[in-house]
Design a protein around this motif. Structure first.
Motif, PDB file in Angstrom:
ATOM      1  N   THR A  19       0.839  -1.190   0.000  1.00  0.00           N
ATOM      2  CA  THR A  19       0.000   0.000   0.000  1.00  0.00           C
ATOM      3  C   THR A  19       0.876   1.243   0.000  1.00  0.00           C
ATOM      4  O   THR A  19       1.982   1.237   0.517  1.00  0.00           O
ATOM      5  N   LEU A  20       0.353   2.282  -0.601  1.00  0.00           N
ATOM      6  CA  LEU A  20       1.004   3.591  -0.649  1.00  0.00           C
ATOM      7  C   LEU A  20       0.022   4.596  -0.073  1.00  0.00           C
ATOM      8  O   LEU A  20      -1.062   4.782  -0.629  1.00  0.00           O
ATOM      9  N   ASP A  21       0.375   5.181   1.064  1.00  0.00           N
ATOM     10  CA  ASP A  21      -0.500   6.129   1.750  1.00  0.00           C
ATOM     11  C   ASP A  21      -1.911   5.572   1.918  1.00  0.00           C
ATOM     12  O   ASP A  21      -2.905   6.267   1.736  1.00  0.00           O
ATOM     13  N   GLY A  22      -2.001   4.264   2.234  1.00  0.00           N
ATOM     14  CA  GLY A  22      -3.284   3.622   2.498  1.00  0.00           C
ATOM     15  C   GLY A  22      -4.001   3.054   1.292  1.00  0.00           C
ATOM     16  O   GLY A  22      -4.994   2.354   1.448  1.00  0.00           O
ATOM     17  N   SER A  23      -3.517   3.326   0.076  1.00  0.00           N
ATOM     18  CA  SER A  23      -4.153   2.794  -1.141  1.00  0.00           C
ATOM     19  C   SER A  23      -3.386   1.572  -1.635  1.00  0.00           C
ATOM     20  O   SER A  23      -2.154   1.593  -1.702  1.00  0.00           O
ATOM     21  N   ASP A  24      -4.108   0.532  -1.990  1.00  0.00           N
ATOM     22  CA  ASP A  24      -3.483  -0.697  -2.468  1.00  0.00           C
ATOM     23  C   ASP A  24      -2.858  -0.479  -3.850  1.00  0.00           C
ATOM     24  O   ASP A  24      -3.547  -0.105  -4.795  1.00  0.00           O
ATOM     25  N   VAL A  25      -1.551  -0.682  -3.950  1.00  0.00           N
ATOM     26  CA  VAL A  25      -0.833  -0.556  -5.219  1.00  0.00           C
ATOM     27  C   VAL A  25      -0.164  -1.884  -5.593  1.00  0.00           C
ATOM     28  O   VAL A  25       0.765  -1.922  -6.404  1.00  0.00           O
ATOM     29  N   SER A  26      -0.662  -2.981  -5.033  1.00  0.00           N
ATOM     30  CA  SER A  26      -0.071  -4.295  -5.253  1.00  0.00           C
ATOM     31  C   SER A  26       0.023  -4.658  -6.732  1.00  0.00           C
ATOM     32  O   SER A  26       0.981  -5.322  -7.153  1.00  0.00           O
ATOM     33  N   SER A  27      -0.948  -4.245  -7.521  1.00  0.00           N
ATOM     34  CA  SER A  27      -0.951  -4.615  -8.942  1.00  0.00           C
ATOM     35  C   SER A  27       0.267  -4.063  -9.684  1.00  0.00           C
ATOM     36  O   SER A  27       0.642  -4.595 -10.719  1.00  0.00           O
ATOM     37  N   ARG A  28       0.898  -3.037  -9.165  1.00  0.00           N
ATOM     38  CA  ARG A  28       2.120  -2.497  -9.782  1.00  0.00           C
ATOM     39  C   ARG A  28       3.325  -3.406  -9.568  1.00  0.00           C
ATOM     40  O   ARG A  28       4.358  -3.232 -10.205  1.00  0.00           O
ATOM     41  N   TYR A  29       3.207  -4.357  -8.641  1.00  0.00           N
ATOM     42  CA  TYR A  29       4.337  -5.195  -8.257  1.00  0.00           C
ATOM     43  C   TYR A  29       4.002  -6.680  -8.365  1.00  0.00           C
ATOM     44  O   TYR A  29       4.406  -7.478  -7.526  1.00  0.00           O
ATOM     45  N   ASP A  30       3.259  -7.056  -9.406  1.00  0.00           N
ATOM     46  CA  ASP A  30       2.858  -8.443  -9.622  1.00  0.00           C
ATOM     47  C   ASP A  30       4.089  -9.345  -9.632  1.00  0.00           C
ATOM     48  O   ASP A  30       5.053  -9.092 -10.347  1.00  0.00           O
ATOM     49  N   GLY A  31       4.088 -10.371  -8.815  1.00  0.00           N
ATOM     50  CA  GLY A  31       5.205 -11.306  -8.752  1.00  0.00           C
ATOM     51  C   GLY A  31       6.351 -10.841  -7.875  1.00  0.00           C
ATOM     52  O   GLY A  31       7.421 -11.457  -7.866  1.00  0.00           O
ATOM     53  N   PHE A  32       6.142  -9.788  -7.099  1.00  0.00           N
ATOM     54  CA  PHE A  32       7.204  -9.266  -6.239  1.00  0.00           C
ATOM     55  C   PHE A  32       7.649 -10.314  -5.227  1.00  0.00           C
ATOM     56  O   PHE A  32       6.833 -10.988  -4.609  1.00  0.00           O
ATOM     57  N   SER A  33       8.964 -10.456  -5.083  1.00  0.00           N
ATOM     58  CA  SER A  33       9.509 -11.291  -4.020  1.00  0.00           C
ATOM     59  C   SER A  33      10.770 -10.642  -3.476  1.00  0.00           C
ATOM     60  O   SER A  33      11.440  -9.851  -4.162  1.00  0.00           O
ATOM     61  N   LEU A  34      11.069 -10.966  -2.232  1.00  0.00           N
ATOM     62  CA  LEU A  34      12.214 -10.428  -1.516  1.00  0.00           C
ATOM     63  C   LEU A  34      12.901 -11.585  -0.827  1.00  0.00           C
ATOM     64  O   LEU A  34      12.324 -12.219   0.059  1.00  0.00           O
ATOM     65  N   ASP A  35      14.114 -11.904  -1.263  1.00  0.00           N
ATOM     66  CA  ASP A  35      14.886 -12.998  -0.680  1.00  0.00           C
ATOM     67  C   ASP A  35      15.930 -12.381   0.248  1.00  0.00           C
ATOM     68  O   ASP A  35      16.821 -11.667  -0.207  1.00  0.00           O
ATOM     69  N   ILE A  36      15.796 -12.646   1.543  1.00  0.00           N
ATOM     70  CA  ILE A  36      16.673 -12.044   2.547  1.00  0.00           C
ATOM     71  C   ILE A  36      17.624 -13.096   3.091  1.00  0.00           C
ATOM     72  O   ILE A  36      17.201 -14.174   3.513  1.00  0.00           O
ATOM     73  N   GLU A  37      18.894 -12.766   3.062  1.00  0.00           N
ATOM     74  CA  GLU A  37      19.942 -13.608   3.628  1.00  0.00           C
ATOM     75  C   GLU A  37      20.665 -12.795   4.695  1.00  0.00           C
ATOM     76  O   GLU A  37      20.302 -11.661   4.976  1.00  0.00           O
ATOM     77  N   ASP A  38      21.717 -13.331   5.252  1.00  0.00           N
ATOM     78  CA  ASP A  38      22.489 -12.666   6.291  1.00  0.00           C
ATOM     79  C   ASP A  38      23.204 -11.438   5.735  1.00  0.00           C
ATOM     80  O   ASP A  38      24.280 -11.541   5.159  1.00  0.00           O
ATOM     81  N   GLY A  39      22.554 -10.281   5.844  1.00  0.00           N
ATOM     82  CA  GLY A  39      23.155  -9.027   5.417  1.00  0.00           C
ATOM     83  C   GLY A  39      22.965  -8.659   3.962  1.00  0.00           C
ATOM     84  O   GLY A  39      23.416  -7.609   3.531  1.00  0.00           O
ATOM     85  N   THR A  40      22.280  -9.508   3.176  1.00  0.00           N
ATOM     86  CA  THR A  40      22.037  -9.197   1.764  1.00  0.00           C
ATOM     87  C   THR A  40      20.582  -9.490   1.413  1.00  0.00           C
ATOM     88  O   THR A  40      19.887 -10.222   2.122  1.00  0.00           O
ATOM     89  N   PHE A  41      20.147  -8.917   0.289  1.00  0.00           N
ATOM     90  CA  PHE A  41      18.814  -9.226  -0.219  1.00  0.00           C
ATOM     91  C   PHE A  41      18.836  -9.164  -1.733  1.00  0.00           C
ATOM     92  O   PHE A  41      19.659  -8.488  -2.335  1.00  0.00           O
ATOM     93  N   THR A  42      17.902  -9.895  -2.348  1.00  0.00           N
ATOM     94  CA  THR A  42      17.648  -9.804  -3.781  1.00  0.00           C
ATOM     95  C   THR A  42      16.141  -9.686  -3.963  1.00  0.00           C
ATOM     96  O   THR A  42      15.361 -10.181  -3.146  1.00  0.00           O
ATOM     97  N   THR A  43      15.742  -9.004  -5.028  1.00  0.00           N
ATOM     98  CA  THR A  43      14.317  -8.813  -5.284  1.00  0.00           C
ATOM     99  C   THR A  43      13.968  -9.252  -6.702  1.00  0.00           C
ATOM    100  O   THR A  43      14.825  -9.314  -7.578  1.00  0.00           O
ATOM    101  N   THR A  44      12.701  -9.529  -6.899  1.00  0.00           N
ATOM    102  CA  THR A  44      12.135  -9.797  -8.211  1.00  0.00           C
ATOM    103  C   THR A  44      10.912  -8.896  -8.359  1.00  0.00           C
ATOM    104  O   THR A  44      10.098  -8.806  -7.429  1.00  0.00           O
ATOM    105  N   ASN A  45      10.793  -8.233  -9.489  1.00  0.00           N
ATOM    106  CA  ASN A  45       9.646  -7.367  -9.789  1.00  0.00           C
ATOM    107  C   ASN A  45       9.403  -6.309  -8.707  1.00  0.00           C
ATOM    108  O   ASN A  45       8.258  -6.029  -8.353  1.00  0.00           O
ATOM    109  N   ALA A  46      10.479  -5.703  -8.216  1.00  0.00           N
ATOM    110  CA  ALA A  46      10.364  -4.699  -7.151  1.00  0.00           C
ATOM    111  C   ALA A  46      10.115  -3.300  -7.685  1.00  0.00           C
ATOM    112  O   ALA A  46       9.891  -2.377  -6.899  1.00  0.00           O
ATOM    113  N   GLY A  47      10.141  -3.120  -8.992  1.00  0.00           N
ATOM    114  CA  GLY A  47       9.935  -1.792  -9.542  1.00  0.00           C
ATOM    115  C   GLY A  47      10.904  -0.806  -8.928  1.00  0.00           C
ATOM    116  O   GLY A  47      12.095  -1.076  -8.839  1.00  0.00           O
ATOM    117  N   SER A  48      10.384   0.311  -8.455  1.00  0.00           N
ATOM    118  CA  SER A  48      11.233   1.336  -7.855  1.00  0.00           C
ATOM    119  C   SER A  48      11.338   1.207  -6.338  1.00  0.00           C
ATOM    120  O   SER A  48      11.987   2.031  -5.700  1.00  0.00           O
TER     121      SER A  48
END
Length: 109
Positions: A19-48
Motif C-alpha cells: 500500500t502507498l499512503d493507504g491505497s493498495d498498489v499491489s498490482s504495480r508489483y505483480d510477482g514481487f519477491s524479496l529474498d533475505i539472507e544474512d546481510g544481503t537481499f535480492t528482489t524480483t519485480n520490485a519496480g522502484s
C-alpha cells in the motif's frame, strides 16, 4: 530470533500486499519477491521500491529496525514464520523513480 525468522524468501502472493499512503498498489508489483539472507537481499519485480540486490543491517540492538545499503530506513511491524509486515517512507529526496509516500509491505512465505 528475529534474524532467523527474517532470512527467507518472501512473496506478495498468498495474501501479501503493498500500500502507498493507504491505497493498495499491489498490482504495480505483480510477482514481487524479496529474498533475505544474512546481510544481503535480492528482489524480483520490485519496480522502484528496492534495487535488484543490496545489503541490509540491523539498526543498533533493535529487532524491528533495519537500514539498507542505500540508506532506506525500514520498520518491521510484524514478523512471524509465515508473514512479515514492514513500512518505509519514500521522499522526493530518495525517490529515484516511482511515487513518494508511506509504503506498507505485507509479504508471506
Amino acid at each position: 530470533i528475529a534474524q532467523a525468522l527474517l532470512e527467507c524468501n518472501w512473496t506478495i502472493a498468498n495474501g501479501g500486499s503493498i500500500t502507498l499512503d493507504g491505497s493498495d498498489v499491489s498490482s504495480r508489483y505483480d510477482g514481487f519477491s524479496l529474498d533475505i539472507e544474512d546481510g544481503t537481499f535480492t528482489t524480483t519485480n520490485a519496480g522502484s521500491l528496492f534495487p535488484a540486490n543490496g545489503t541490509w543491517t540491523w539498526v543498533g540492538t533493535s529487532d524491528n529496525q533495519v537500514t539498507t545499503g542505500n540508506g532506506k530506513q525500514i520498520t518491521i511491524t510484524e514478523l512471524s514464520g509465515t508473514r512479515i509486515v514492514f513500512n518505509f517512507m519514500k521522499t522526493d529526496q530518495n525517490v529515484a523513480a516511482g511515487v513518494p509516500g508511506n509504503y506498507v509491505v505485507t509479504l508471506t512465505h
